[in-house]
Structure formats: structure tokens, C-alpha cells
Design a protein around this motif. Structure first.
Motif, mmCIF file in Angstrom:
data_model
loop_
_atom_site.group_PDB
_atom_site.id
_atom_site.type_symbol
_atom_site.label_atom_id
_atom_site.label_comp_id
_atom_site.label_asym_id
_atom_site.label_seq_id
_atom_site.Cartn_x
_atom_site.Cartn_y
_atom_site.Cartn_z
ATOM 1 N N ASN A 146 0.830 -1.214 0.000
ATOM 2 C CA ASN A 146 0.000 0.000 0.000
ATOM 3 C C ASN A 146 0.861 1.260 0.000
ATOM 4 N N LEU A 153 3.161 2.351 1.938
ATOM 5 C CA LEU A 153 3.667 2.982 3.155
ATOM 6 C C LEU A 153 5.171 3.114 3.047
ATOM 7 N N ARG A 179 -2.606 8.354 -1.958
ATOM 8 C CA ARG A 179 -3.616 8.500 -0.898
ATOM 9 C C ARG A 179 -4.985 8.096 -1.410
ATOM 10 N N ARG A 219 -5.284 4.393 -1.418
ATOM 11 C CA ARG A 219 -5.466 3.882 -0.059
ATOM 12 C C ARG A 219 -6.884 4.120 0.438
ATOM 13 N N ARG A 220 -7.470 5.252 0.071
ATOM 14 C CA ARG A 220 -8.833 5.530 0.517
ATOM 15 C C ARG A 220 -9.822 4.581 -0.122
ATOM 16 N N PHE A 237 -3.614 -3.488 11.939
ATOM 17 C CA PHE A 237 -2.260 -3.481 12.474
ATOM 18 C C PHE A 237 -2.086 -4.451 13.640
ATOM 19 N N TYR A 271 -13.186 6.365 10.887
ATOM 20 C CA TYR A 271 -12.029 7.175 10.500
ATOM 21 C C TYR A 271 -11.770 7.176 8.984
ATOM 22 N N ILE A 306 -11.945 10.346 6.277
ATOM 23 C CA ILE A 306 -10.898 10.769 5.348
ATOM 24 C C ILE A 306 -11.401 10.742 3.912
ATOM 25 N N GLU A 321 1.119 5.356 10.992
ATOM 26 C CA GLU A 321 0.973 4.519 9.794
ATOM 27 C C GLU A 321 -0.497 4.267 9.486
ATOM 28 N N ALA A 322 -1.293 4.101 10.548
ATOM 29 C CA ALA A 322 -2.727 3.870 10.333
ATOM 30 C C ALA A 322 -3.316 5.066 9.595
ATOM 31 N N GLY A 323 -2.956 6.271 10.034
ATOM 32 C CA GLY A 323 -3.424 7.468 9.338
ATOM 33 C C GLY A 323 -3.030 7.437 7.873
ATOM 34 N N GLN A 324 -1.771 7.112 7.626
ATOM 35 C CA GLN A 324 -1.301 7.053 6.240
ATOM 36 C C GLN A 324 -2.033 5.968 5.465
ATOM 37 N N ALA A 325 -2.192 4.815 6.108
ATOM 38 C CA ALA A 325 -2.773 3.666 5.409
ATOM 39 C C ALA A 325 -4.223 3.918 4.994
ATOM 40 N N GLY A 384 -5.167 6.837 4.015
ATOM 41 C CA GLY A 384 -5.137 7.902 3.011
ATOM 42 C C GLY A 384 -5.211 9.311 3.566
ATOM 43 N N ALA A 385 -4.862 9.490 4.842
ATOM 44 C CA ALA A 385 -4.874 10.846 5.407
ATOM 45 C C ALA A 385 -3.659 11.625 4.914
#
Ligand SMILES: Nc1ncnc2c1ncn2[C@@H]1O[C@H](COP(=O)(O)OP(=O)(O)O)[C@@H](O)[C@H]1O
Ligand SMILES: [Mg+2]
Lengths: 448, 303
Positions: A89, A91, A115, A118-119, A126, A143, A147, B183-187, B189-190
Motif C-alpha cells: 500500500n 507505506l 492517498r 489507499r482511501r 495493524f 475514520y 478521510i 501509519e494507520a493514518g497514512q494507510a 489515506g490521510a
């Protein structure tokens, strides 16, 4: 080498609709000169040859994950699993190679496009839950939607349905710290499900949970996957978990994928000594489950079929026991040859009066270790039944021992049928002929 | 041999002179702004009758720590009033507030920058080490030249002296946020800005507040020293007592400083760990409201 550094994303199968995620010759090196390391490795250097330059965490990983598949990546700690999943993804950047998600090449695209991917396409669960500790459960679950830009009312409504789905009804307004580990990971799973992406990445998602909760979560994950049809890429260091969850498993070692196959293939046909040793060290009795060793049921009749049908089945399969099913295919019990023979001689037709209930029934995911005791105590095969008591298969004692001992059961196509016949074929044939009556024939004809 | 010395001081002096000439207008501008801010805050603190200020301070104390602390605040401020240091204390408070607010406004963004970029961190860190180790008095000299006598050189020297912990603890706080949560935020799409706002800053708040607390305490200690360059207030009294060997005056002003220090320290510390009476009341209200809503019973509903 050019094959490694640049690969086109426009290869025909990358956009094929059945492939959800595709990794193409992925490399990831940590160090001062990662590209140089990759070049050397691609030219044949080993991981330790370039150790002075840094760590080659992932080496030449290629695989395709089909839509709706649970693809497990398994390997010891430090084998590069987390690095691999984080490249899927974006990261972490790939040092070389490409990743395609739902037909889109995600390597080398702009941060903004990434991004967007990912959205819409790929979310993640995790190892240590990674919840936002200052937000309530429902806000955590919502969340991803937040986003994505969804309005508050709509996203909370959607999050609530997901909360119910993952079994957290009533906890919506709690803070994550008020929840147990298993519940927190349900929130993590809920957050990923709410985002409603096709692909779910799960990095050791259950490793931090204690074994009982873990099993429960694994079962629920499979149920959810069946209901929602998500594509799941699941990382674990636990062979048992890999075998239980995986439609296919990729085994990693020192950054390389050394085998990709179904759980059975990995266990029964390891690609190399490493995998063999890995699975050999494993307690097969604990890893393998009833499903993976059970045999199809051959000696089986329905309750209404009558004793003559049961007897004929016994004769044809040379066994002394047949399994009896109810009308709705659920498991009713077993009948033994002597009882059936007596009944046929007496001219009775109701099998129900002689059904015995002494066969052990187990659920499909029972570990083999738990089958040993019932198997020893009886000559009957163990019946494997699902939640609705439908007979899925049987495990004769021979099969069980062979599976635990890792030897092949049969030399050919001949099925193992236990227990063996106690009455000779000729005797049964004679009795069937002697007692034949028009009424009975008609009944059998209807059955057939 | 012995005659040779590196003319480091001369160089810096020349540099400061050059700056004064070349960028004089910049410093005049800064002077104007800082002076205006100080006058404004001082006016707000001095203009109302003392009991209004005491009441407000007590209310803040009550909200931050509870009634015992509020009572202590009243007694402490009453003591300042009793030794006739009220106006000086308010002027000192104004100096501290202005210096702290500017120091915080500069140091938090710098801390964020240092947390986000390792290069920025590598540049900022030695500069901070330098600023913090340099004896505080040394700042007063160039500040005096650049801004002339008055409150402004004192405030500017205070800002430079007090900034370091604000930057450091902001960086530390943000870098200390659980990597997986970021990482969760990034994952999902933030954007980096959103991750900063919704994840990193809220989670780093306790550490950042500890930094703010330190900035304020350092400001207070420096403001006294700044009395030497004409910043007046309690610092001016202490400097005066020193030159006149006036023990009584020295201790009275000193007590006033201690009381202000205790008040500012306890209030900011309480805000930092977020456990304040007012916070508890608000939480209780929120909890009872959500409990009042009908929530479905926990059911193991899964597919
Ligand atoms: N950010 C990093 N910098 C340097 N080395 C790393 C980094 N992340 C992981 N590694 C190294 O890469 C290897 C693979 O790590 P990882 O992917 O986390 O393995 P796993 O998840 O299978 O335990 C390890 O040797 C680890 O030390
Ligand atoms: Mg890992």
C-alpha cells in the motif's frame, strides 16, 4: 537485471479482473545505497554478500493475489513480511519492482494519487491495533470514511452497522482503552471494513491476542470474508494460523519467498528443505485440523433407505458400519452389520430402531491432537460435522495415524474404509436374495 | 606569542553593528510589536482593581487544580498585595506572558519541523544546545544594542533563552507518537497535515504541554535577569535591592516571584496532564449524556 529495475504495469494479467493485488519482482533494501544492493543481488550476490551495505529486507518477491482470496504470508520474525506488506500500500517505497492494486500501478505514483488508492482500494489492520486512543470506538471505525470525505451523520450510521457486524454493539461510545485486546482488534478490523476497500492488509493482526481469542477472531475473519468477499493479505509467523486461514500461503525466508501454495501443498509437498524443516518442526497433530485429513464418506445411507440398502452398502464397501443421515442430510448415527442383518432377516424396515449414537462427532477445525483419544477408544471412524450437524467427512483411525506420522495413507486410489467387514460378502448377498420381497424392491427402486 | 588572541568577540561585535545598521528597520518593527503587546497585556492586568485579578486567578486555579489551590492562590496574591508589589508583579506577569506566548508560537512550529525532517532536526539541535548553554546574561548585551533600553530587549532575550525546551519537547512528543498509529493514518489515506492535526499533535499534547510549562518557568527566571536592562517590574526591584543592599526589598520582590512561579507552574502542569477538575466535570457530563442514549445490548453479532 533490467527485468528487475523496470517492469511494465501494462502486462495483460495485471489488469485481469481476477487479480486484486500483484507484486512483480519486489525488492526492498535498507542502507546507504539500496539500488546498488539490489543490483548486486539481482546479479547473483547473496543477502550476506551485501550485508556490509545494509539489509536486503525483501528480495525478488512476486505473487498474484486473486479477488476474494485469503493470501497468507508466513515466515519467522525478521524474514521481511512487514516490509513486504508495507510496500503493497505504498507505506514504504519499493527499491525496485512494481505493485499493482486493482489494476493500478501504485509504485512511483504521486503522493496524492497514492492517498486516493489507499482511501478507495486498500486498507490495513495493524498488529498492535493502532487505534486513535483519543477517539471513541465509533469515531475510530468511521475514520476511513471521514478521510474519504463522508459527512458525519452518514459515516456514523455506516460505522454503527460495522460495529454490530464485528460484535461490538453497545461499545460505540467507549474509548479504546476501556476495551480488551480482542475487542480493540475488532475495532481495528471494523475500521478497515468500514472503509469498504476491496483489499485488506493484515500485519500479524492476531499475534498480540491470547490463543483463545485468537482462534475466535480467526473463525470470525473467515466468516466475514465469506460474507463480504474481501481480498485479504494476512501476515503471520504462526504456521497454525497460516494453515487455518490461508487459501494460499507464501513462505518467506530471509527476504525471499521460498514457496507459494495451498496449506496442503506446503505441508505435504514442501518446495525445499527449509520449508520441509519448517513444517516438520511443527507439531502436525496440532497444526492439521480434521478438515485437512478427513476422507469423503462413502459408507452412508439416508434413514429412509431401509436396512437392505444399508446392508448392500456394507457389502459393496466391505465394511461393518454405515453412517446414517436424516432427510435434511444431518448426521443421525451409525448402524452396525449384525443389527442390520438381524433386521433384514426379521423383515423389519425401520432403520431408526437400530441406529447407534456411539460415533464421535467433531467440528471441522478440531486439531488432530484432540482426535487421538476418541479414535483410540473406538473402532469407529470419527465423524466430522459442521455447525448444522451435516456430515462433512470421516476420519478412520488409519488416516489419523498416517497424518500425524506424516506418511501417506494409501498406495493408490483405494479409499480407506473402516472398520473392515465382519460378515462375508457371500453371506450378505445370500440373505439379501433370500429376503427379497416385492414391497422391498419397490422401496429400493424409489430410493435409487 | 601571548599577544595573539582570536578576535572572536570583535567579530561578533562588528556583526551586531552591521546588523543594527543594515536591518535597523526590522528591529524597530519588532520593537514596536513587542512593546505594543507588552503594554496591552500589562494594561489588562493593571487596569482592573486587584480583587478582580485575584478572583480570576482563583477561578483559574479552581478549574485547573481544585478549591485548595484556589484558596492558596488568593492567599499568595494577597501576600504580594500586602508587601506592595502588586503593580510590579502584574508587570512581571505581563512580561512572562508576552515572552512565553511568542516563544511558544515560535518553538512549536520549529519542533514540528524538527520532528518531520531529520535534516531540520540536525540543524536545530546544536543551535538549541548553544542557545541554552550560553549564560543568560550574554543575550542581554546584543539585545540592548538592537532594541535599546526598556522591556523589549528583556523580552527578546527571554524568548531566545526560554525557547529551547519548547522546541525540544515538541519534537520529542511528535517523534514519540506510536509509529503504528501514524501509519494507520497514512494507510487510510490521510494527508500529512491531517495526520499532524488529528493524530500527532493530540497524542503529543502532554509532552508539548510539559515543554510549555518549562518555557514559562524559564521565562520567569529570565525576566528577573532582564530587570538589569530596564525591564523594570519585580526584576527591576531585585536589581535595585542588589545595588542598595536592601535585604527587605529584595526578599519581598523575591517572594512575589516565587508565588507567581508556583501559580504558573501548577496551572500549566495540570493542563499538561489533562487531569483537571473542569475536565473531569465535562467528561462526567459527556458520559451521562451518552449513557442516557439507548444503546443496544452487547450481542455477539457477527454475520
Ligand atoms: N526501517 C528499517 N530500517 C532498517 N532495517 C529495517 C527497517 N525495517 C525493517 N528492517 C529490517 O528488515 C528486515 C525485515 O524486517 P520486517 O519486514 O519487519 O520482518 P518481519 O515483519 O518478517 O518480522 C529485518 O532484518 C529488519 O531488521
Ligand atoms: Mg513484522
Amino acid at each position: 537485471m533490467s527485468e528487475i529495475t523496470t517492469t511494465s504495469s501494462s502486462s495483460p494479467d495485471a489488469s485481469s479482473p481476477e487479480i486484486a493485488v500483484k507484486a512483480h519482482h519486489l525488492y526492498k533494501a535498507f542502507g546507504r545505497r539500496p539500488h546498488e544492493m539490489v543490483k548486486k543481488i539481482a546479479a547473483g550476490a547473496s543477502r550476506s554478500d551485501v550485508a556490509h551495505l545494509g539489509i536486503a529486507a525483501v528480495i525478488d518477491a512476486s505473487f498474484e493475489v486473486k479477488k476474494g482470496e485469503i493470501f497468507v504470508v508466513m515466515g519467522l520474525s525478521g524474514s521481511g513480511k512487514s516490509t513486504l506488506i508495507r510496500m503493497l500500500n505504498g507505506l514504504w517505497d519499493t527499491t525496485s519492482g512494481t505493485v499493482t492494486v486493482g489494476g493500478t500501478d501504485v509504485t512511483g505514483i504521486s503522493a496524492k494519487d497514492l492517498r486516493d488508492v489507499r482511501r478507495k482500494s486498500i486498507s490495513m489492520v495493524f498488529q498492535h491495533f493502532a487505534l486513535l486512543p483519543h477517539r471513541t470506538v465509533i469515531d475510530n471505525v468511521a475514520y476511513g470514511l471521514e478521510i474519504q470525505g463522508m459527512g458525519r451523520t452518514e459515516r456514523l450510521a455506516r460505522a454503527q452497522t460495522i460495529i454490530d457486524l464485528v460484535g461490538l454493539s453497545g461499545w460505540a461510545d467507549s474509548m479504546p482503552s476501556e476495551l480488551s485486546g480482542g475487542m480493540q482488534q475488532r475495532v481495528g478490523l471494523g475500521r478497515a471494513l468500514a472503509a469498504d476497500t476491496d483489499v485488506l492488509l493484515m500485519d500479524e493482526a492476531f499475534s498480540a491476542l491470547d490463543p483463545l481469542i485468537r482462534r475466535e477472531m480467526q473463525e470470525q475473519l473467515i466468516e466475514l470474508q465469506e460474507a463480504l468477499g474481501k481480498t485479504i493479505i494476512f501476515i503471520t509467523h504462526d504456521l497454525n494460523e497460516a494453515m487455518f486461514l490461508g487459501d494460499r500461503i507464501a513462505v518467506m525466508r530471509d527476504g525471499r519467498i521460498v514457496q507459494i501454495g495451498t496449506p496442503e501443498e506446503i505441508l505435504t509437498d514442501p518446495a525445499n528443505d527449509y520449508v520441509a524443516q519448517f513444517v516438520q518442526d511443527v507439531d502436525r497433530a496440532r497444526v492439521l485440523t480434521a478438515t485437512s485429513v478427513m476422507e469423503p464418506v462413502r459408507a452412508v445411507v439416508t434413514k429412509t433407505a431401509g436396512p437392505r440398502a444399508a446392508l448392500r452398502t456394507m457389502r459393496d464397501l466391505q465394511t461393518s458400519v454405515v453412517f446414517v443421515l436424516n432427510r435434511d442430510r444431518s448426521f443421525a448415527g451409525i448402524v452396525r452389520d449384525h443389527d442390520v442383518l438381524k433386521m433384514v432377516k426379521a423383515g423389519d424396515t425401520d432403520l431408526r430402531t437400530i441406529i447407534r449414537h456411539d460415533a464421535t462427532t467433531v467440528s471441522p477445525d478440531t486439531a488432530l491432537v484432540d482426535l487421538v483419544e476418541p479414535s483410540v477408544g473406538s473402532d469407529l471412524p470419527i465423524a466430522v460435522v459442521d455447525a448444522r450437524n451435516r456430515l462433512l467427512g470421516v476420519i478412520p483411525r488409519v488416516t489419523l495415524l498416517a497424518a500425524i506420522g506424516n506418511v501417506t495413507t494409501s498406495t493408490g486410489e483405494l479409499p480407506v474404509i473402516d472398520p473392515p467387514a465382519t460378515i462375508s460378502v457371500n453371506v450378505i448377498t445370500d440373505i439379501l436374495r433370500d429376503t427379497e420381497m416385492p414391497r422391498d424392491t419397490a422401496l429400493e427402486g424409489a430410493e435409487a | 606569542m601571548n599577544d595573539f588572541r582570536i578576535p572572536l568577540g570583535t567579530w561578533i561585535e562588528t556583526f551586531i553593528e552591521w546588523i543594527t545598521v543594515t536591518f535597523g528597520f526590522v528591529f524597530d518593527f519588532i520593537r514596536l510589536i513587542v512593546d505594543g503587546a507588552f503594554e496591552g497585556v500589562a494594561f489588562v492586568l493593571v487596569a482592573p482593581p486587584f480583587y478582580v485579578i485575584i478572583a480570576i486567578a482563583a477561578a483559574i486555579g479552581l478549574a485547573a487544580r481544585g478549591w485548595k489551590f484556589a484558596v492558596g492562590t488568593v492567599i499568595g496574591l494577597g501576600l504580594i498585595l500586602g508587601v506592595d508589589q502588586w503593580d510590579n508583579a502584574m508587570a512581571t506577569l505581563a512580561l512572562v506572558l508576552v515572552a512565553s506566548i511568542i516563544a511558544i508560537a515560535v518553538s512549536i512550529p520549529l519542533g514540528i519541523l524538527a520532528a518531520k525532517s531529520s535534516l531540520a532536526s540536525q540543524i536545530i539541535r546544536p543551535v538549541l544546545d548553544f542557545l541554552q548553554t550560553m549564560p543568560a546574561f550574554v543575550y542581554l548585551v546584543p539585545a540592548l544594542i538592537l532594541f535599546r533600553v526598556g522591556e523589549v530587549p528583556g523580552i527578546v532575550a527571554t524568548i531566545i533563552f526560554a525557547m529551547a525546551p519548547g522546541v525540544r519537547l515538541t519534537e520529542l512528543g511528535i517523534r514519540g507518537v506510536d509509529k503504528e498509529v501514524v501509519e494507520a493514518g497514512q494507510a487510510f489515506g490521510a494527508s500529512p497535515w491531517r495526520i499532524l492535526r488529528q493524530i500527532q499533535l493530540p497524542l503529543a499534547t502532554p509532552t508539548i504541554m510539559a515543554g510549555i510549562n518549562q518555557v514559562i518557568m524559564l521565562s520567569l527566571s529570565m525576566v528577573v535577569i532582564a530587570g538589569m536592562v530596564g525591564a523594570g517590574a519585580l526584576g527591576g526591584e531585585i536589581v535595585a535591592s542588589l545595588s542598595r543592599l536592601d535585604v527587605a526589598l529584595g526578599f519581598e520582590a523575591g517572594f512575589a516571584v516565587v508565588i507567581l512561579a508556583i501559580f504558573l507552574d501548577r496551572v500549566t502542569a495540570a493542563l499538561g496532564n489533562g487531569d483537571t477538575p473542569i475536565g473531569r466535570v465535562l467528561n462526567a457530563r459527556k458520559a451521562s449524556r451518552s449513557a442516557a442514549q439507548p444503546t443496544s445490548a452487547p450481542a455477539p453479532a457477527l454475520v
